[in-house]
Design a protein around this motif. Structure first.
Motif, short mmCIF file in Angstrom:
data_model
loop_
_atom_site.label_atom_id
_atom_site.label_comp_id
_atom_site.label_asym_id
_atom_site.label_seq_id
_atom_site.Cartn_x
_atom_site.Cartn_y
_atom_site.Cartn_z
N SER A 149 0.83 -1.20 0.00
CA SER A 149 0.00 0.00 0.00
C SER A 149 0.87 1.25 0.00
N GLU A 268 -0.59 -6.30 0.11
CA GLU A 268 -1.89 -6.71 -0.41
C GLU A 268 -2.37 -8.00 0.24
N ILE A 269 -3.63 -8.01 0.67
CA ILE A 269 -4.20 -9.16 1.38
C ILE A 269 -5.11 -9.92 0.40
N ARG A 270 -4.60 -10.99 -0.16
CA ARG A 270 -5.37 -11.74 -1.17
C ARG A 270 -6.16 -12.90 -0.56
N TRP A 275 -11.27 -14.11 7.97
CA TRP A 275 -11.85 -12.86 7.49
C TRP A 275 -11.88 -11.83 8.61
N LEU A 279 -14.08 -6.68 5.96
CA LEU A 279 -13.12 -6.59 4.86
C LEU A 279 -13.35 -7.66 3.80
N GLY A 280 -13.95 -8.79 4.18
CA GLY A 280 -14.18 -9.85 3.22
C GLY A 280 -15.11 -9.45 2.10
N LEU A 282 -14.99 -6.49 0.64
CA LEU A 282 -14.36 -5.42 -0.14
C LEU A 282 -13.46 -5.98 -1.22
N VAL A 284 -10.08 -6.69 -3.27
CA VAL A 284 -8.74 -6.94 -2.74
C VAL A 284 -7.93 -5.65 -2.65
N TRP A 286 -8.68 -2.75 -1.92
CA TRP A 286 -9.03 -1.84 -0.83
C TRP A 286 -8.57 -2.36 0.53
N ARG A 287 -8.29 -3.66 0.64
CA ARG A 287 -8.07 -4.26 1.95
C ARG A 287 -6.81 -3.72 2.62
N MET A 291 -6.60 -1.52 6.12
CA MET A 291 -5.87 -2.04 7.28
C MET A 291 -4.70 -1.13 7.64
#
Length: 350
Positions: A149, A268-270, A275, A279-280, A282, A284, A286-287, A291
């Motif tokens: 990010s 990045e949280i893929r 969960w 966030l689940g 949204l 990927v 944006w996660r 955070m």
């Protein structure tokens, strides 16, 4: 590069400007403002870049007749050169005067320039004992840029000292008592190699996200310290599988106050292992930014808890320690290399 030999631990309050690399500004801010002025390590400095985007950090006093070179006094950047508002002397990013409006530039007209290093767009300048050149370098090429990010940056100014703030990295007891961390456990022996200090520890922490849920985070943290102005923490949240970065950059301002810059990133949280609240649903992309904002707010909260103590505490040269205090005295032996020897008559500088 040579490293200053280890000295005895300070038996008096440490001087306010330890040797090392200290944060100045982000490249983005320099490019946006074109000319930045600030008080840094007790010095009036400016930062700018030339047409090839080479950064310069220099004193903000013209060697001609002493004019202030900052933007509030009329200093400006033209064609990548710093222009004095008093007589139009032009300085390049080496600090050399390369032109004047009415005569050839004097060869002796040169700004004092501070050597710089850059890490992912964070600009640091060197402050050396007695004005000496850098004795060591920051790790500028070891961090990847992919899938992280943008930075979240917070700044806090308060009365303090970078040794006192950096000492928190080995003071594991305060993590439990002040910040409410659970199960704080060192997982690697305190390690020092010249100006580099490393610690690793695990902990748990329970926090509320947006008031929607209370979650327990299981964290592994590796802290990499290079002098008293650069602390970099690699964080792995194990229950989610989330990677984070945190820079804690303490920079002396005027001998009394310091600016603490908190810079964070999240990868990045893929495919999270579990969960997070909301966030689940949204995308990927944006996660990680969301955070990162959450983490940045938590870090700022932690620092503000510490600021109340840092701003009022006294440096105790012979602390009465107990077993749970961590490596306080080994840390102070590490710090001694960043101060002049008692027999030295020189003063710190560029």
């Amino acid at each position: 590069m040579p490293v200053r030999r280890r000295q005895r631990v300070n038996l008096t309050a440490p001087s306010p400007f330890p040797e090392g690399w200290y944060f100045v500004a982000t490249r983005r801010d320099v490019l946006k403002a074109r000319l930045i002025q600030k008080t840094w390590m007790g010095e009036n400095i400016v930062a700018w870049c030339d047409e090839n985007e080479r950064i310069c950090v220099s004193e903000a006093v013209c060697p001609h007749l002493g004019s202030d070179l900052g933007p509030d006094s009329g200093g400006c950047i033209r064609d990548g050169r710093l222009i004095c508002p008093f007589h139009g002397y032009e300085f390049d990013t080496t600090g050399q005067c390369v032109a004047t409006p009415f005569a050839p530039p004097p060869r002796t007209a040169k700004l004092r320039v501070f050597e710089t290093q850059e890490i992912l767009g964070l600009i640091f300048a060197w402050w050396g004992i007695g004005g000496r050149a850098p004795q060591w370098s920051l790790p500028t090429d070891s961090l990847d840029r992919v899938d992280w990010s943008d930075f979240e940056i917070n700044t806090v100014r308060f009365a303090g000292h970078p040794q006192e703030t950096t000492e928190n990295s080995v003071d594991l007891a305060h993590l439990r008592y002040v910040h409410g961390y659970d199960n704080v456990e060192p997982v690697q022996e305190f390690s020092v190699d010249g100006p580099r200090l490393e610690t690793r520890f695990n902990f748990k922490r329970t926090r509320s996200i947006a008031g929607l849920a209370s979650l327990t985070f299981e964290v592994s943290a590796a802290t990499h310290i290079f002098g008293l102005g650069y602390s970099f923490v690699e964080i792995r949240e194990r229950s989610i599988g989330m990677d984070m970065r945190l820079w804690v950059l303490a920079t002396p301002v005027d001998g009394t106050h310091i600016d603490m810059w908190l810079v964070s990133q999240v990868r990045e949280i893929r495919k999270p292992k579990r969960w997070l609240a909301g966030l689940g649903f949204l995308p990927v992309k944006w996660r990680a930014p969301i955070m990162n904002r959450f983490i940045a707010s938590q870090q700022r909260r932690d620092v503000l808890q510490d600021v109340i103590i840092w701003g009022r505490k006294k440096y105790i040269t012979r602390p009465r320690l107990c077993r749970s205090d961590g490596k306080i005295m080994p840390f102070r032996y590490y710090c001694a290399q960043f101060y002049p020897d008692p027999s030295d008559n020189g003063s710190p500088g560029a």
